[in-house]
Design a protein around this motif. Sequence first.
Motif, PDB file in Angstrom:
ATOM      1  N   LEU A  54       0.813  -1.220   0.000  1.00  0.00           N
ATOM      2  CA  LEU A  54       0.000   0.000   0.000  1.00  0.00           C
ATOM      3  C   LEU A  54       0.848   1.274   0.000  1.00  0.00           C
ATOM      4  N   THR A  55       2.098   1.160   0.486  1.00  0.00           N
ATOM      5  CA  THR A  55       2.916   2.379   0.516  1.00  0.00           C
ATOM      6  C   THR A  55       3.173   2.936  -0.888  1.00  0.00           C
ATOM      7  N   MET A  56       3.022   2.112  -1.911  1.00  0.00           N
ATOM      8  CA  MET A  56       3.220   2.617  -3.281  1.00  0.00           C
ATOM      9  C   MET A  56       2.154   3.643  -3.650  1.00  0.00           C
ATOM     10  N   PHE A  57       1.076   3.629  -2.897  1.00  0.00           N
ATOM     11  CA  PHE A  57      -0.040   4.507  -3.255  1.00  0.00           C
ATOM     12  C   PHE A  57      -0.123   5.728  -2.343  1.00  0.00           C
ATOM     13  N   ILE A  58       0.710   5.752  -1.302  1.00  0.00           N
ATOM     14  CA  ILE A  58       0.661   6.889  -0.381  1.00  0.00           C
ATOM     15  C   ILE A  58       2.077   7.439  -0.174  1.00  0.00           C
TER      16      ILE A  58
END
Lengths: 297, 235
Positions: free
Chosen positions: A207-211
């Motif tokens: 999910l860090t790729m999106f935030i």
Amino acid sequence: MVVEQMAGNLIQGLVLGAVYGMATMGLSLIFGVLKVVNVGHGAFIMVGAFIALLLFNTLGINPVLAVPLAFLFGLGLGLLFYYSVMQRLIKAPELATLLATFSLGLLLQEVVKLLFGSEYRGYNWAVGKIDLGITVLPMSKLYACAGSALIAVLLYLWFNKTRAGSAMRSVVEDSEGARVCGVNVGAAYALSFSLGIGLTVASGVLLTMFIPVGINPYMGGHYTLKAFVIAVLGGLASPYGAFFGGLVFGLLENGSYTLFALIPGVEPFALTRFFSFLMLLIILLIRPTGLLSEKRT
Amino acid sequence: MLNVKRVESGYGSMQVLWQPSIQVKKGSITSLLGPNGVGKSTLLNTIFGSIEPWGGEVYYEEENVTRVPTHKKVEMGIALVPEGKHLFSNMTVYENLSMGAYLKRALAHKEESLELVYTLFPRLKERTQQLAGSMSGGEQQMVTIARALMTRPRLIMLDEPSQGLAPKLVREVFETIQKMKEEIGLTILLIEQNAEASLEAADFVYVMHEGIIKAQGTPDQIKGSAEIREAFLGI
Ligand SMILES: Nc1ncnc2c1ncn2[C@@H]1O[C@H](COP(=O)(O)OP(=O)(O)OP(=O)(O)O)[C@@H](O)[C@H]1O
Ligand SMILES: [Mg+2]
């Protein structure tokens, strides 16, 4: 123009949706096997996000490697929490497990805050992007999407093609029935809890790729809510149902965002959150067992 | 084969079993009778280990198995057909039977076991691909018994296998139980509401009341005692 924008956003939605789905599989797995709702779900995602951040910033380890490391860390954390807390609550009333998972979530948040502070942070894994004409996709997001799909497939195969997986499915269906077949139900509980936590922590990395700048000890609550909606979409007890629920959710979220943005004077981002709640309510009203539920009753 | 000595157990702080003792002879059908709620299922579950015993001992073939975990008991040849069906409704009949052959010893004999189970319940052979949850009550009961046989037990404990079945099917269940004893050589511990049929089938009978054994004897002895029949069996 609007159509192109819509199509572009839907592609983004599908990519994000796969990761949402992967981020919900752990919740569904734990619910399916233990009948425990992990209210602290989002906090485990947060832990994964911090693992990605710290590995990247301090050791230069890229997120692809961080996923299995986070998974192993989550397995360990799951085992620790299972044997120290959850095991004795399995037979207790639901409220006890809700409070327990809620407290574990809070505990994780506060520990992470103590160790790393509460400001928003992020990292940038620059691996290029591809231009699809209607929208531009960073490669990091595509990797996250592909990784999610791969993990979902692996989990599916493990569940359906291995002996341990069939034991797990039998416990989901009827734990008493599984017990009389010789399944070690206690071990199945421990395994599925830690596997569920492992998957959830690993999803935090993806999910860090999106935030890019959204990593913070309190980021989890937001994902807990989304995961509940997705889990209900996917039929609650089925991890790969959850994966497809995530795809649907990603499409709906991005699609509705595009539409809300057309209404003058509204802030579309706030409305999509309202939209999540609304969807949860509607689904619970029309199909309490979930939209993609396999239960044939 | 099975020797249960003064076991105690219950739920939470409520004690249900007050030291009943029973013995099951090898190759026999032993029947446990008694009205609703006296602790029959609790006794079976305590023997099997799904409920932890508070006290007393359980011996299986001279071995103390009181605190042996359930999956090890299954491996040792003890099977339980629990009250209510506890089938895997979203799995096919074949998958249900396969789950019965989950443990190593059973898996090694899976094909033989399937053959045996299909001879005993020919109807299941025609329905291998049907979802267990979509079968009739009687067929589901067959699957439950068949699944237990797939574990390759030597002792099988059946908790009200004819519950909720039409009289014709009740008779079939009892015939099956007789066959399991005579043709497969199983030892059987049977709980039944249906006292008359049970007295017909059994070699030895225990009558349970409020967590203790109130009477025991051969079916003829039990039938012969008007006192026992009226007080505990209502026949
Ligand atoms: N899971 C449970 N939790 C609490 N109490 C229970 C539970 N199961 C059974 N009891 C209680 O324990 C007592 C004995 O129950 P048990 O099921 O052993 O009776 P039984 O003789 O098998 O009855 P039946 O013929 O109706 O099956 C009853 O008072 C019942 O209400
Ligand atoms: Mg009972």
